[in-house]
Design a protein around this motif. Structure first.
Motif, PDB file in Angstrom:
ATOM      1  N   GLU A 469       1.154  -1.535   0.059  1.00 30.52           N
ATOM      2  CA  GLU A 469       0.187   0.026  -0.083  1.00 30.52           C
ATOM      3  C   GLU A 469       1.365   1.498  -0.370  1.00 30.52           C
ATOM      4  O   GLU A 469       0.780   2.507  -0.369  1.00 30.52           O
ATOM      5  CB  GLU A 469      -0.815  -0.016   1.600  1.00 30.52           C
ATOM      6  CG  GLU A 469      -2.115  -0.792   1.712  1.00 30.52           C
ATOM      7  CD  GLU A 469      -2.927  -1.462   2.813  1.00 30.52           C
ATOM      8  OE1 GLU A 469      -2.554  -0.043   3.260  1.00 30.52           O
ATOM      9  OE2 GLU A 469      -3.017  -2.226   2.539  1.00 30.52           O
ATOM     10  N   PHE A 470       1.940   1.376   0.917  1.00 32.58           N
ATOM     11  CA  PHE A 470       3.274   2.490   0.702  1.00 32.58           C
ATOM     12  C   PHE A 470       3.531   2.730  -0.861  1.00 32.58           C
ATOM     13  O   PHE A 470       3.007   3.616  -1.006  1.00 32.58           O
ATOM     14  CB  PHE A 470       3.953   2.343   2.036  1.00 32.58           C
ATOM     15  CG  PHE A 470       4.773   3.234   1.838  1.00 32.58           C
ATOM     16  CD1 PHE A 470       5.261   4.072   2.611  1.00 32.58           C
ATOM     17  CD2 PHE A 470       5.954   2.688   1.068  1.00 32.58           C
ATOM     18  CE1 PHE A 470       5.571   5.893   1.777  1.00 32.58           C
ATOM     19  CE2 PHE A 470       7.351   4.181   0.779  1.00 32.58           C
ATOM     20  CZ  PHE A 470       6.764   5.134   1.852  1.00 32.58           C
ATOM     21  N   LEU A 471       4.172   2.064  -1.487  1.00 31.32           N
ATOM     22  CA  LEU A 471       4.879   1.324  -3.533  1.00 31.32           C
ATOM     23  C   LEU A 471       3.076   2.174  -3.623  1.00 31.32           C
ATOM     24  O   LEU A 471       3.788   2.570  -4.877  1.00 31.32           O
ATOM     25  CB  LEU A 471       4.671   0.493  -3.305  1.00 31.32           C
ATOM     26  CG  LEU A 471       5.858   0.010  -2.694  1.00 31.32           C
ATOM     27  CD1 LEU A 471       6.526  -1.579  -3.615  1.00 31.32           C
ATOM     28  CD2 LEU A 471       7.216   0.565  -2.745  1.00 31.32           C
ATOM     29  N   ALA A 472       2.304   2.434  -3.187  1.00 31.92           N
ATOM     30  CA  ALA A 472       0.776   2.400  -4.498  1.00 31.92           C
ATOM     31  C   ALA A 472       0.759   3.851  -3.752  1.00 31.92           C
ATOM     32  O   ALA A 472      -0.262   4.871  -4.919  1.00 31.92           O
ATOM     33  CB  ALA A 472      -0.188   1.974  -3.635  1.00 31.92           C
ATOM     34  N   ALA A 473       0.693   4.686  -2.140  1.00 29.73           N
ATOM     35  CA  ALA A 473       0.504   5.799  -1.839  1.00 29.73           C
ATOM     36  C   ALA A 473       1.254   6.934  -2.502  1.00 29.73           C
ATOM     37  O   ALA A 473       0.956   7.927  -2.170  1.00 29.73           O
ATOM     38  CB  ALA A 473      -0.202   6.060  -0.997  1.00 29.73           C
ATOM     39  N   CYS A 474       2.562   6.884  -2.413  1.00 29.26           N
ATOM     40  CA  CYS A 474       4.040   7.278  -2.544  1.00 29.26           C
ATOM     41  C   CYS A 474       3.862   8.185  -3.781  1.00 29.26           C
ATOM     42  O   CYS A 474       3.684   7.389  -3.916  1.00 29.26           O
ATOM     43  CB  CYS A 474       5.349   6.739  -1.945  1.00 29.26           C
ATOM     44  SG  CYS A 474       6.352   7.613  -2.142  1.00 29.26           S
ATOM     45  N   THR A 475       3.795   9.391  -3.796  1.00 32.03           N
ATOM     46  CA  THR A 475       3.868   9.700  -4.638  1.00 32.03           C
ATOM     47  C   THR A 475       5.558  10.463  -5.085  1.00 32.03           C
ATOM     48  O   THR A 475       5.356  11.265  -6.093  1.00 32.03           O
ATOM     49  CB  THR A 475       2.912  11.451  -5.085  1.00 32.03           C
ATOM     50  OG1 THR A 475       2.633  11.807  -5.764  1.00 32.03           O
ATOM     51  CG2 THR A 475       3.723  12.136  -3.226  1.00 32.03           C
ATOM     52  N   ARG A 476       5.994  10.410  -4.330  1.00 33.19           N
ATOM     53  CA  ARG A 476       7.593  10.747  -4.468  1.00 33.19           C
ATOM     54  C   ARG A 476       7.786  11.942  -4.791  1.00 33.19           C
ATOM     55  O   ARG A 476       9.022  12.823  -5.846  1.00 33.19           O
ATOM     56  CB  ARG A 476       7.956   9.717  -5.949  1.00 33.19           C
ATOM     57  CG  ARG A 476       8.416   8.216  -6.213  1.00 33.19           C
ATOM     58  CD  ARG A 476       7.324   7.943  -6.406  1.00 33.19           C
ATOM     59  NE  ARG A 476       7.632   5.971  -6.704  1.00 33.19           N
ATOM     60  CZ  ARG A 476       6.872   5.423  -6.543  1.00 33.19           C
ATOM     61  NH1 ARG A 476       5.173   5.551  -6.131  1.00 33.19           N
ATOM     62  NH2 ARG A 476       7.090   4.402  -6.524  1.00 33.19           N
ATOM     63  N   CYS A 477       7.059  12.848  -3.543  1.00 34.43           N
ATOM     64  CA  CYS A 477       7.377  14.167  -4.068  1.00 34.43           C
ATOM     65  C   CYS A 477       8.377  14.734  -2.959  1.00 34.43           C
ATOM     66  O   CYS A 477       9.062  15.089  -3.312  1.00 34.43           O
ATOM     67  CB  CYS A 477       6.046  15.059  -3.315  1.00 34.43           C
ATOM     68  SG  CYS A 477       5.822  14.173  -1.573  1.00 34.43           S
ATOM     69  N   ALA A 478       9.040  13.833  -1.956  1.00 31.87           N
ATOM     70  CA  ALA A 478      10.319  14.643  -1.657  1.00 31.87           C
ATOM     71  C   ALA A 478       9.961  15.043  -0.157  1.00 31.87           C
ATOM     72  O   ALA A 478      11.075  15.317   0.461  1.00 31.87           O
ATOM     73  CB  ALA A 478      11.787  14.502  -2.332  1.00 31.87           C
ATOM     74  N   GLU A 479       9.180  15.721   0.058  1.00 26.54           N
ATOM     75  CA  GLU A 479       8.238  16.333   1.429  1.00 26.54           C
ATOM     76  C   GLU A 479       8.853  15.713   2.450  1.00 26.54           C
ATOM     77  O   GLU A 479       9.569  16.309   3.256  1.00 26.54           O
ATOM     78  CB  GLU A 479       7.066  16.517   1.140  1.00 26.54           C
ATOM     79  CG  GLU A 479       6.482  16.931   0.677  1.00 26.54           C
ATOM     80  CD  GLU A 479       6.626  19.180   0.929  1.00 26.54           C
ATOM     81  OE1 GLU A 479       7.798  19.632   0.737  1.00 26.54           O
ATOM     82  OE2 GLU A 479       5.645  19.659   1.141  1.00 26.54           O
TER      83      GLU A 479
END
Length: 709
Positions: A469-479
Motif C-alpha cells: 500500500e505504501f508503494l501505491a500511495a507514495c507520490t515521490r514528492c520528497a516532502e
C-alpha cells in the motif's frame, strides 16, 4: 509570462507575428496597405458573401473579409495597431502575472519553512500546494484504499475552480508552469541565448497526456504508481528538494559564516538578533542527477514548443483538461469583425485556436480543454472580437427556459479528444499489463512468511503504510525527506525494486530517526506516511530491529570497553551482559599462555561485558548504528526484521489542509490513555532486566567485570 502584443503580419513575409522576421522582408503592414489604397477593392461581383457554415452548436459564421476591413476608419486601424485588445484584458494579464509570481513565491517560502520546527507555524498548512493536486489524492486513494482526509479541502477547491474557469490552475497557480514561463522568458524570447524564430505549433502530441493518464490509471489498479514521476507538483517539489535546497543552504550558510567573520553576527547578537537561528540544515541526497536532468529536459522542450510539457505530457493537466470541457469561463468570437490575422491561433500559448484562416474549410474552434486562461489572445486581437466571459451555459439557460431555444450565446466549438475507443482501451490495457507484470515479478518476493523486502536494510519511515500500500500511495514528492532533521530519509534507487524508485527509505548511517520527531507524517500529502505521535513511535511502531555483528564489535571481538550504543539509545534497548571468553588473557600485561608456579596455564579466559539488543524495546531508530565507532561498516546495524506498521493514527479533519493550528495538541489527545498499559509493561521489563542487563537494576556499571578474580 510576458504577453507583449506583437506587430501585425507583414505582406510578403511571415504572418506569425512572433518569428522575428525583419521589416526588409515585407513591404507594409496589412492595415497600412489598406489605408493608402494598396489593396485593390474587389468588384461587386467578387464581393459575394462566402457561404455560411453552421457549427455544431448552431452558431452561424459568415466570412466576408473585405467587408470586415472596409468598416474600419483610418483612426480605428491606427488604434488597432497601437492598442490591440481591450484595457480590461490587459489588466487581467497583469493580475495573472501578479498571481503567478505571488503563488510561486509562496511555494518557495512554504518550501523553505516546511521544517521539523516551523511546519505548523502560523497554523497554515505549508504543504498546501501538494494538497491542491487532487490527482494524487484520487489515484493514491484508489491504489492504497486510504483517503488522506486533510487533502480533501484543497483538492475540492481546485476541482470547483476548474469547473468554473477551466485550467486556471495550470496558467495561474502551478509552480512548475510558472517555472517553465520564467525559463521561457529568460531563454527563448527574442534576444535571448536560445531564441528561435519560429517554434513548432503542431498539435499532434496533444493526446500524449491523456494516454499517459490512462496508462497510469490502468497501472494503479495493481497498486503501481507511474503517474508520480510526471505529476507537476510532485516533480517541482522533488526538484527543489534534491537540486535547489542543498546548494542554496550551502551558499546561505556561507554568507552567514562570512558575516560572523566580519563580526556582523556579534553586532546583531548585541541587538537581540541571533543569526545562528537563520542557518539552514545541510542536506545531501541520492539520485540528484537524474532528477536534475528530468527538470532540465522539461525546460529544454519549451525550445521546441512553448509550454511543451503542459500541452502534451502533464498528467494532471490531462485530468484538468477533461474536467474543463464543461467549465463556464469560455471564449466567444464575433466572427463578423474578425480580420483573420491569425495572431490568436499562432501565438496561443497552448495552441487552443484552430481554423482562423480566411480559407479554412472547417469552423473556427477554441479548445477550452487546452486553454490555460492566460488572456494573451484577447490582448493581441486587433479588432477585439475575442471575449472571455463566464456565462451560464446556453444548454442550461434553455433547459431552464431562461432563454428561447437557439438564442442564448454559445462559445466557439471545441475540438474533440480523438483518442478513439481503441486508443482508450489500448492505453488502459497497457497500464494494466504494466502493473500486472511488475506485481508478478518474483525478484522482490520472499514468501508469505517473510514480510520483508529482499533488501532487509530498506527501512520505511515511521508511520508508513504496509509495503504494498505504501508503494501505491507514495507520490515521490520528497516532502518527507525535506523535513527530516537528520537527513536520514533518502530516495531509494532499486533498493525495493523498480516500483520503489525514489520512495523514501531510512538510512541510519547517514542519520538516525530522531526520538520525538513526527514531521514526515505531518507533511505527507497522500497518507503514504500516516500522521503519528512520539508515543506511537515509542510504544507501538517498529521500523526494524538492531543486530550486533560479533565479528566486528570491539566489545565482542576484542573484549575492549565500548558502551556507545547503550549510551545513545533513548529506548534502553541496548543492554550489556557478561559472557565468558576463554580466548582473552585474564591479565592483559601477561601473555595468554603464561604458566604459573604450579606449572599450569593461569592467564586464559575472563568475563567480558558485551552489548545485546532487547527486541521488546528496540524500535529500529538507528541511533546506535549512526553513532557506532566501527568503520567502514558499523558493528550494530538495523534491519527490517520484526517491523510493525500497525497503529491507530490521530484523527484528522477535512479542513486541516488549509489550517491546522491546533494540530500538535489535537493529535496527542487520547494517546496517554491508549499506551498506559504498554508503558507500564515496558517499565516493568526494564526494572527486571536492568538498564545494563544486571540482575540488580541499581548496580553500578563495571566496564571490566571479572567474577573469577
Amino acid at each position: 509570462m510576458a504577453d507583449i502584443p506583437q506587430e501585425f503580419p507583414k505582406m510578403g513575409g511571415c504572418s506569425c507575428g512572433s518569428c522575428g522576421c525583419s521589416g526588409q522582408r515585407a513591404t507594409n503592414n496589412l492595415i497600412r496597405g489598406i489605408d493608402i489604397g494598396l489593396r485593390k477593392r474587389e468588384s461587386a461581383a467578387q464581393k459575394v458573401a462566402e457561404p455560411k457554415e453552421t457549427v455544431p452548436q448552431g452558431t452561424v459564421v459568415q466570412r466576408n473579409t473585405e467587408a470586415a476591413y472596409a468598416r474600419f476608419t483610418a483612426e480605428q486601424k491606427r488604434k488597432m495597431r497601437q492598442e490591440p485588445g481591450n484595457k480590461a484584458a490587459h489588466r487581467i494579464v497583469l493580475i495573472r502575472r501578479a498571481v503567478q509570481i505571488t503563488t510561486f513565491l509562496l511555494f518557495v517560502l512554504f518550501f523553505f519553512m516546511t521544517t521539523q520546527g516551523s511546519e505548523g507555524k502560523w497554523g497554515i498548512n505549508k504543504n498546501i500546494f501538494m494538497l491542491m493536486d487532487f490527482l494524487n489524492t484520487l489515484k493514491n486513494s484508489l491504489a492504497s484504499h486510504t483517503v488522506p482526509i486533510y487533502a480533501i479541502g484543497p483538492g475540492l477547491f481546485i476541482l470547483l475552480l476548474t469547473l468554473w474557469g477551466g485550467r486556471i490552475f495550470c496558467g495561474w497557480i502551478c509552480p512548475l508552469g510558472t517555472s517553465i514561463d520564467i525559463a521561457d522568458r529568460l531563454l527563448y524570447r527574442k534576444g535571448r541565448l536560445f531564441y528561435s524564430k519560429k517554434r513548432s505549433d503542431t498539435r499532434r502530441f496533444r493526446n500524449w497526456k491523456y494516454i499517459y493518464l490512462l496508462v497510469g490509471l490502468g497501472a494503479v489498479t495493481f497498486g503501481i504508481d507511474i503517474l508520480a514521476f510526471g505529476d507537476p507538483i510532485s516533480l517541482i517539489t522533488r526538484t527543489f528538494t534534491f537540486c535547489v535546497y542543498p546548494p542554496v543552504a550551502y551558499i546561505w550558510n556561507g554568507i552567514l559564516s562570512a558575516a560572523d567573520a566580519l563580526h556582523v553576527g556579534s553586532v546583531l547578537y548585541n541587538l537581540g538578533i541571533n543569526t545562528d537561528l537563520w542557518r539552514l540544515p545541510t542536506m545531501h541526497y541520492y539520485n540528484v542527477v537524474p532528477v536534475m536532468l528530468m527538470f532540465i529536459g522539461i525546460i529544454a522542450l519549451s525550445g521546441y514548443q512553448e509550454r511543451f510539457w503542459c500541452r502534451n505530457l502533464c498528467p494532471y493537466g490531462g485530468l484538468l483538461a477533461l474536467i474543463s470541457r464543461i467549465s463556464w469561463l469560455r471564449h466567444y468570437i464575433k466572427m463578423d469583425g474578425c480580420i483573420h490575422c491569425k495572431k490568436c491561433e499562432i501565438q496561443s500559448r497552448m495552441g487552443s485556436y484552430e481554423n482562423l484562416d480566411k480559407n479554412a474549410k472547417g469552423p473556427v474552434m477554441h479548445s477550452i480543454s487546452e486553454c490555460i486562461q492566460c488572456f494573451r489572445c484577447e490582448t493581441i486581437c486587433p479588432t477585439d472580437v475575442i471575449q472571455i466571459q463566464a456565462k451560464v451555459p446556453a444548454s442550461i439557460k434553455e433547459a431552464l427556459h431562461l432563454a428561447p431555444k437557439g438564442t442564448a450565446p454559445r462559445p466557439e466549438p471545441q475540438t474533440e479528444i480523438d483518442l478513439g475507443r481503441r486508443g482508450v482501451i489500448a492505453a488502459i490495457a497497457a497500464g494494466i499489463l504494466w502493473g500486472s507484470a511488475v506485481k508478478s515479478n518474483a525478484s522482490e518476493y520472499q514468501g508469505v512468511m517473510r514480510r520483508y523486502n529482499r533488501n532487509n536494510k530498506a527501512m520505511r519511515p515511521p508511520g508508513a503504510l504496509p509495503e504494498s500500500e505504501f508503494l501505491a500511495a507514495c507520490t515521490r514528492c520528497a516532502e518527507c525527506m525535506r523535513v527530516c532533521p537528520t537527513n536520514a530519509l533518502q530516495p531509494a534507487t532499486f533498493d525495493t525494486g523498480l516500483e520503489g524508485l525514489w520512495t523514501p527509505i531510512l538510512v541510519p548511517s547517514i542519520g538516525p530517526c530522531a526520538e520525538k520527531c513526527t514531521a514526515c507524517g505531518d507533511v505527507c500529502p497522500t497518507g503514504a506516511i500516516r500522521p503519528f505521535t512520539w508515543q506511537d513511535k515509542r510504544y507501538k511502531i517498529k521500523m526494524g530491529l538492531a543486530n550486533v555483528d560479533h565479528s566486528t564489535c570491539v566489545a565482542w571481538n576484542g573484549g575492549r570497553d565500548c558502551i556507545v550504543c547503550a549510551e545513545v539509545c533513548p529506548y534502553s534497548a541496548v543492554v550489556f551482559r557478561d559472557t565468558w571468553d576463554d580466548t582473552l588473557p585474564r591479565d592483559p600485561s601477561l601473555p595468554i599462555d603464561h604458566v604459573g608456579p604450579d606449572g599450569k596455564p593461569d592467564n586464559r579466559g575472563r568475563y567480558k561485558r558485551v552489548p545485546t539488543v532487547d527486541e521488546k524495546l528496540c524500535t529500529g531508530c538507528g541511533l546506535c548504528e549512526y553513532h557506532c565507532p566501527v568503520l567502514p561498516n558499523h558493528a550494530i546495524v538495523v534491519y527490517t526484521f520484526q517491523e510493525d506498521r500497525d497503529y491507530k493514527p490521530p484523527k484528522e479533519n477535512w479542513w486541516d489542509g488549509f489550517y491546522r493550528g491546533d494540530w500538535d495538541q489535537r493529535k496527542d489527545i487520547g494517546k496517554d490513555a491508549e499506551y498506559a498499559a504498554t508503558k507500564a509493561e515496558i517499565a516493568k521489563h526494564i526494572a527486571i532486566t536492568g538498564p545494563q542487563g544486571s540482575a540488580n537494576p541499581n548496580a553500578e556499571y563495571n566496564p571490566n567485570p571479572n567474577p573469577g578474580q
